[in-house]
Design a protein around this motif. Structure first.
Motif, short mmCIF file in Angstrom:
data_model
loop_
_atom_site.label_atom_id
_atom_site.label_comp_id
_atom_site.label_asym_id
_atom_site.label_seq_id
_atom_site.Cartn_x
_atom_site.Cartn_y
_atom_site.Cartn_z
N MET A 18 0.83 -1.12 -0.12
CA MET A 18 0.19 0.07 0.20
C MET A 18 1.06 1.22 0.08
O MET A 18 1.72 1.18 0.65
N GLN A 19 0.68 2.20 -0.85
CA GLN A 19 1.47 3.27 -0.69
C GLN A 19 0.80 4.32 0.27
O GLN A 19 -0.53 4.58 0.50
N LEU A 20 1.73 4.69 1.19
CA LEU A 20 1.45 5.90 1.90
C LEU A 20 1.93 7.26 1.23
O LEU A 20 2.69 7.45 0.42
N VAL A 21 1.40 8.26 1.87
CA VAL A 21 1.23 9.62 1.35
C VAL A 21 1.95 10.63 2.53
O VAL A 21 1.66 10.41 3.66
N PHE A 22 2.66 11.28 2.09
CA PHE A 22 3.43 12.35 3.08
C PHE A 22 2.24 13.42 3.28
O PHE A 22 1.36 13.71 2.41
N HIS A 23 2.24 14.14 4.61
CA HIS A 23 1.35 15.12 4.94
C HIS A 23 1.74 16.27 4.21
O HIS A 23 3.09 16.65 4.33
N VAL A 49 13.14 11.87 -0.01
CA VAL A 49 12.37 10.53 -0.21
C VAL A 49 10.89 10.69 -1.12
O VAL A 49 10.49 11.71 -1.12
N ARG A 50 11.16 9.90 -2.03
CA ARG A 50 10.18 9.92 -3.16
C ARG A 50 8.83 9.15 -2.99
O ARG A 50 7.77 9.41 -3.28
N SER A 51 9.16 7.89 -2.36
CA SER A 51 7.69 7.19 -1.86
C SER A 51 8.11 6.27 -0.69
O SER A 51 9.13 5.90 -0.38
N LEU A 52 7.03 5.73 -0.15
CA LEU A 52 6.81 4.68 1.00
C LEU A 52 5.97 3.88 0.78
O LEU A 52 4.66 4.40 0.75
N GLU A 53 6.03 2.63 0.91
CA GLU A 53 4.95 1.56 0.87
C GLU A 53 5.14 0.92 1.93
O GLU A 53 6.02 0.84 2.72
N ALA A 54 4.05 0.22 2.49
CA ALA A 54 3.97 -0.32 3.68
C ALA A 54 2.82 -1.72 3.31
O ALA A 54 1.94 -1.42 2.49
N ARG A 55 3.14 -2.92 3.78
CA ARG A 55 2.41 -4.04 3.63
C ARG A 55 2.42 -4.95 4.73
O ARG A 55 3.77 -4.96 5.26
N ILE A 56 1.47 -5.79 4.90
CA ILE A 56 1.67 -7.16 5.64
C ILE A 56 2.36 -8.16 4.74
O ILE A 56 1.50 -8.47 3.66
N LYS A 110 11.50 16.48 9.15
CA LYS A 110 10.69 15.22 9.15
C LYS A 110 9.55 15.41 8.14
O LYS A 110 9.19 16.62 8.22
N SER A 111 8.99 14.37 7.82
CA SER A 111 7.90 14.18 7.02
C SER A 111 7.03 12.83 7.69
O SER A 111 7.56 12.14 8.28
N TYR A 112 5.68 13.03 7.76
CA TYR A 112 4.59 11.99 8.38
C TYR A 112 4.10 11.47 7.21
O TYR A 112 3.42 12.30 6.52
N TRP A 113 4.28 10.08 7.22
CA TRP A 113 3.73 9.47 6.22
C TRP A 113 2.23 8.40 6.69
O TRP A 113 2.31 8.01 7.68
N SER A 114 0.98 8.43 6.14
CA SER A 114 0.18 7.56 6.32
C SER A 114 -0.53 7.02 4.93
O SER A 114 -0.38 7.59 3.92
N LEU A 115 -1.54 6.28 5.11
CA LEU A 115 -2.41 5.70 4.02
C LEU A 115 -3.26 7.01 3.60
O LEU A 115 -3.53 7.21 2.56
N VAL A 116 -3.66 7.65 4.58
CA VAL A 116 -4.37 9.15 4.35
C VAL A 116 -4.05 10.01 5.37
O VAL A 116 -3.84 9.52 6.48
#
Length: 177
Positions: free
Chosen positions: A1-6, A14-21, A147-153
């Motif tokens: 899942m793609q996270l987005v920065f606030h 940092v260009r992208s951040l993905e997270a997944r189980i 600092k940047s803050y990343w979340s799904l939304v």
């Protein structure tokens, strides 16, 4: 899942951040965060395993798990320093207690020139019963303390990982349970 920065806290490189189980069974929940553009990533040094507070003050990775339809949720904080903590909340930012864990989560960071991967394994026996609504998040510190803050939304003008609107991933009960 793609996270987005606030949008109020833009990343530098940092260009992208993905997270997944990447695995979930009766023993372990395994999660992975992949960072592209990690050349100036600040990685906290090894600090010895164990619980710690305030991990979000530098690069750290978090999971929020909300079982059922109530306001309760669990926050899992994981650091590349191998420090960690798990908290239960009665409702949004209220009634916080440390959640007992049967054993320590395992954390590992792999760093390349442009990519970094952070893997975590959390003991399933220490987690609330699934299914969950889940929120993947990260605080990313880059050179110079930026600092940047990343979340799904993101649902507000300021980063707030505890906003239940951020818990949008659906996670079923583990296999083999």
């Amino acid at each position: 899942m793609q996270l987005v920065f606030h949008p109020a806290h833009l990343p530098l490189a940092v260009r992208s951040l993905e997270a997944r189980i990447i695995g979930f069974d009766a023993d372990w929940l395994r999660a992975r965060w992949k960072i592209m553009g990690a050349g100036s990533l600040v990685v906290p040094p090894f600090a010895g395993k164990g619980r710690a507070d305030g991990l979000w003050q530098t690069t750290c990775f978090e999971l929020f798990l909300q079982p059922g339809g109530g306001p309760q949720y669990t926050e899992i904080n994981l650091s590349p320093s191998e420090r960690w903590n798990v908290y239960d909340f009665e409702s949004r930012r209220k009634g916080v207690t440390e959640r007992p864990m049967p054993r320590e989560p395992r954390c590992a960071a792999r760093l390349g020139t442009d990519m970094a991967i952070f893997d975590a394994a959390i003991p399933t026996a220490g987690l609330p019963a699934a299914p969950w609504r889940c929120g993947f998040t990260a605080v990313i510190e880059e050179s110079g303390g930026h600092k940047s803050y990343w979340s799904l939304v993101h649902g507000s003008d300021a980063p707030d990982f505890h906003d239940p609107a951020c818990f949008i991933a659906e996670v079923a009960a583990p296999s083999g349970a």
